[in-house]
Design a protein around this motif. Structure first.
Motif, PDB file in Angstrom:
ATOM      1  N   LEU A 103      -0.196   6.209   9.160  1.00 24.70           N
ATOM      2  CA  LEU A 103       0.404   8.023   8.953  1.00 24.70           C
ATOM      3  C   LEU A 103       1.378   7.932   7.845  1.00 24.70           C
ATOM      4  CD1 LEU A 103       2.464   7.178  12.910  1.00 24.70           C
ATOM      5  CD2 LEU A 103       0.696   9.110  12.159  1.00 24.70           C
ATOM      6  N   ILE A 104       1.837   7.078   6.649  1.00 31.54           N
ATOM      7  CA  ILE A 104       2.419   7.037   5.718  1.00 31.54           C
ATOM      8  C   ILE A 104       1.040   7.667   4.571  1.00 31.54           C
ATOM      9  CG2 ILE A 104       3.325   6.634   3.770  1.00 31.54           C
ATOM     10  CD1 ILE A 104       5.179   4.717   5.993  1.00 31.54           C
ATOM     11  N   GLU A 105       0.805   6.575   4.135  1.00 32.22           N
ATOM     12  CA  GLU A 105      -0.782   6.497   3.722  1.00 32.22           C
ATOM     13  C   GLU A 105      -1.762   7.759   4.120  1.00 32.22           C
ATOM     14  OE1 GLU A 105      -2.153   4.034   1.255  1.00 32.22           O
ATOM     15  OE2 GLU A 105      -0.481   2.377   2.219  1.00 32.22           O
ATOM     16  N   LYS A 106      -2.269   8.293   5.137  1.00 32.99           N
ATOM     17  CA  LYS A 106      -2.657   9.706   4.398  1.00 32.99           C
ATOM     18  C   LYS A 106      -2.256  10.924   3.578  1.00 32.99           C
ATOM     19  CE  LYS A 106      -4.162  11.110   8.775  1.00 32.99           C
ATOM     20  NZ  LYS A 106      -4.064  11.211  10.243  1.00 32.99           N
ATOM     21  N   ALA A 107      -0.828  11.216   4.300  1.00 36.92           N
ATOM     22  CA  ALA A 107      -0.019  12.042   4.039  1.00 36.92           C
ATOM     23  C   ALA A 107       0.384  11.806   2.018  1.00 36.92           C
ATOM     24  CB  ALA A 107       1.457  12.165   4.074  1.00 36.92           C
ATOM     25  N   ALA A 108       0.812  10.400   1.776  1.00 40.10           N
ATOM     26  CA  ALA A 108       0.475   9.895   0.705  1.00 40.10           C
ATOM     27  C   ALA A 108      -0.638  10.072   0.005  1.00 40.10           C
ATOM     28  CB  ALA A 108       1.209   8.754   0.531  1.00 40.10           C
ATOM     29  N   VAL A 109      -1.729   9.968   0.725  1.00 33.65           N
ATOM     30  CA  VAL A 109      -2.744   9.623  -0.076  1.00 33.65           C
ATOM     31  C   VAL A 109      -3.679  11.194  -0.812  1.00 33.65           C
ATOM     32  CG1 VAL A 109      -4.715  10.325   1.100  1.00 33.65           C
ATOM     33  CG2 VAL A 109      -5.545   9.192  -0.869  1.00 33.65           C
ATOM     34  N   ARG A 110      -2.913  12.492   0.299  1.00 36.61           N
ATOM     35  CA  ARG A 110      -3.294  13.956  -0.199  1.00 36.61           C
ATOM     36  C   ARG A 110      -2.751  14.542  -1.471  1.00 36.61           C
ATOM     37  NH1 ARG A 110      -6.249  16.705   4.156  1.00 36.61           N
ATOM     38  NH2 ARG A 110      -5.459  18.659   1.925  1.00 36.61           N
ATOM     39  N   GLY A 157      -0.248   0.533  -3.388  1.00 36.16           N
ATOM     40  CA  GLY A 157       1.454   1.026  -4.859  1.00 36.16           C
ATOM     41  C   GLY A 157       1.087   2.532  -5.400  1.00 36.16           C
ATOM     42  N   ASN A 158       0.082   2.832  -6.072  1.00 32.83           N
ATOM     43  CA  ASN A 158       0.075   4.143  -6.524  1.00 32.83           C
ATOM     44  C   ASN A 158       0.477   5.259  -6.084  1.00 32.83           C
ATOM     45  OD1 ASN A 158       0.401   4.094 -10.027  1.00 32.83           O
ATOM     46  ND2 ASN A 158      -1.269   2.411  -9.221  1.00 32.83           N
ATOM     47  N   ILE A 159      -0.010   4.886  -4.535  1.00 33.81           N
ATOM     48  CA  ILE A 159      -0.671   6.100  -3.454  1.00 33.81           C
ATOM     49  C   ILE A 159       0.886   5.934  -3.415  1.00 33.81           C
ATOM     50  CG2 ILE A 159      -0.804   6.346  -1.489  1.00 33.81           C
ATOM     51  CD1 ILE A 159      -3.953   4.992  -2.009  1.00 33.81           C
ATOM     52  N   ILE A 160       2.016   5.122  -2.250  1.00 32.82           N
ATOM     53  CA  ILE A 160       2.613   5.500  -2.051  1.00 32.82           C
ATOM     54  C   ILE A 160       3.962   6.535  -3.357  1.00 32.82           C
ATOM     55  CG2 ILE A 160       5.032   4.427  -1.938  1.00 32.82           C
ATOM     56  CD1 ILE A 160       3.056   4.817   0.583  1.00 32.82           C
ATOM     57  N   ASN A 165       9.279   9.102  -3.381  1.00 31.95           N
ATOM     58  CA  ASN A 165      10.591   9.625  -2.430  1.00 31.95           C
ATOM     59  C   ASN A 165      10.502   7.904  -2.278  1.00 31.95           C
ATOM     60  OD1 ASN A 165      11.896   8.964   0.850  1.00 31.95           O
ATOM     61  ND2 ASN A 165      10.598  10.886   0.593  1.00 31.95           N
ATOM     62  N   PRO A 166      12.287   7.575  -2.841  1.00 32.03           N
ATOM     63  CA  PRO A 166      12.635   6.115  -2.319  1.00 32.03           C
ATOM     64  C   PRO A 166      12.153   5.703  -0.774  1.00 32.03           C
ATOM     65  CG  PRO A 166      14.018   6.848  -3.527  1.00 32.03           C
ATOM     66  CD  PRO A 166      12.916   8.449  -2.848  1.00 32.03           C
ATOM     67  N   LEU A 167      12.662   6.647   0.394  1.00 36.41           N
ATOM     68  CA  LEU A 167      12.372   5.744   1.510  1.00 36.41           C
ATOM     69  C   LEU A 167      11.206   5.523   2.014  1.00 36.41           C
ATOM     70  CD1 LEU A 167      15.154   8.555   3.049  1.00 36.41           C
ATOM     71  CD2 LEU A 167      15.910   6.480   2.996  1.00 36.41           C
ATOM     72  N   ILE A 168      10.552   6.231   1.442  1.00 38.67           N
ATOM     73  CA  ILE A 168       9.073   5.882   1.790  1.00 38.67           C
ATOM     74  C   ILE A 168       8.331   4.490   1.235  1.00 38.67           C
ATOM     75  CG2 ILE A 168       6.469   6.731   1.406  1.00 38.67           C
ATOM     76  CD1 ILE A 168       7.419   9.712   2.229  1.00 38.67           C
ATOM     77  N   GLU A 169       8.901   4.618   0.109  1.00 37.61           N
ATOM     78  CA  GLU A 169       8.475   3.252  -1.085  1.00 37.61           C
ATOM     79  C   GLU A 169       9.277   2.076  -0.223  1.00 37.61           C
ATOM     80  OE1 GLU A 169       9.444   3.355  -5.056  1.00 37.61           O
ATOM     81  OE2 GLU A 169       8.361   5.677  -5.487  1.00 37.61           O
TER      82      GLU A 169
END
Length: 234
Positions: A103-110, A157-160, A165-169
């Protein structure tokens, strides 16, 4: 005048002590995790705080601070006057971890594909291709394992981080700890390493091409395949 100076010194001393305490707590936090990752503390173990002090070589108060943080992160459970129960990964943790990462990385990779640093993506792609070539020609040794882990950390790490966003990291780091625990007993063979790295390459090729849809699909495929590998299905 003298009283004011003393108050200021006392206040500064308190700040310094607070920073030292925070630093020691951070050290203790990392020591507990590294103890798990290095199998000094067995996964699923039940140990006392005094035993942890002995095993990890950290002072008791910073250790207590670190344990409270790790309990909040789900790595362990504190039983007052009894001991510490460390997490033992099970099917539910595996499923939940990979579902959340997806869920997180699908949004982040976009975001990374559309607006991330192009040079970073190109360099990561070249590094992955180099390591794939190395693995195809050689047996996997400790040096190659470390390079694989470095690529894993760098890619995700680079994707995130691209989200800024510190919360996401912070969530990403917590999930990464779960992944390391889940993988502790898993043997990394040449076929498994090549599959994982080639999935990374598919993600990076999409990012280099600025194709967010393809990058998102590649991340979803990668995490699905990774979970299947953990469960021993492929």
């Amino acid at each position: 005048m003298g009283g004011r100076k003393n108050n200021r010194l006392d206040k500064n001393a308190g700040v310094i002590k607070g920073k030292e305490k925070e630093s020691l707590s951070d050290v203790a936090y990392q020591a507990v995790l590294q103890g798990l990752f290095d199998r000094i503390v067995p996964v699923g173990a039940f140990v006392s705080q005094s035993k942890l002090v002995e095993l990890l070589g950290v002072p008791i108060q910073p250790l207590r601070d670190a344990l409270r943080v790790l309990e909040a992160e789900g790595v362990l459970e504190i039983h007052p006057r009894s001991g510490i129960q460390f997490l033992k990964p099970d099917l539910e943790l595996i499923r939940s971890t990979y579902q959340f990462r997806t869920l997180i990385e699908k949004a982040a990779v976009r975001h990374f594909a559309e607006m991330g640093d192009a040079e970073t993506a190109v360099n990561l792609l070249e590094e992955h291709r180099d390591v794939v070539g190395l693995i195809e020609k050689n047996d996997i040794d400790q040096d190659i394992l470390e390079r694989i882990e470095g690529l894993e950390q760098s890619l995700h790490g680079n994707i995130i981080a691209s989200m800024n966003n510190p919360l996401i990291e912070n969530t990403g780091r917590r999930l990464k700890n779960y992944v390391v625990l889940i993988r502790l007993e898993r043997l990394i063979t040449k076929p498994l390493a090549l599959r994982s790295l080639k999935e990374h390459i598919a993600i990076l090729e999409a990012c280099v091409a600025r194709d967010a849809d393809r990058a998102e699909a590649a991340v979803a495929d990668h995490f699905h395949a990774a979970m299947q590998r953990i469960l021993g299905f492929i």
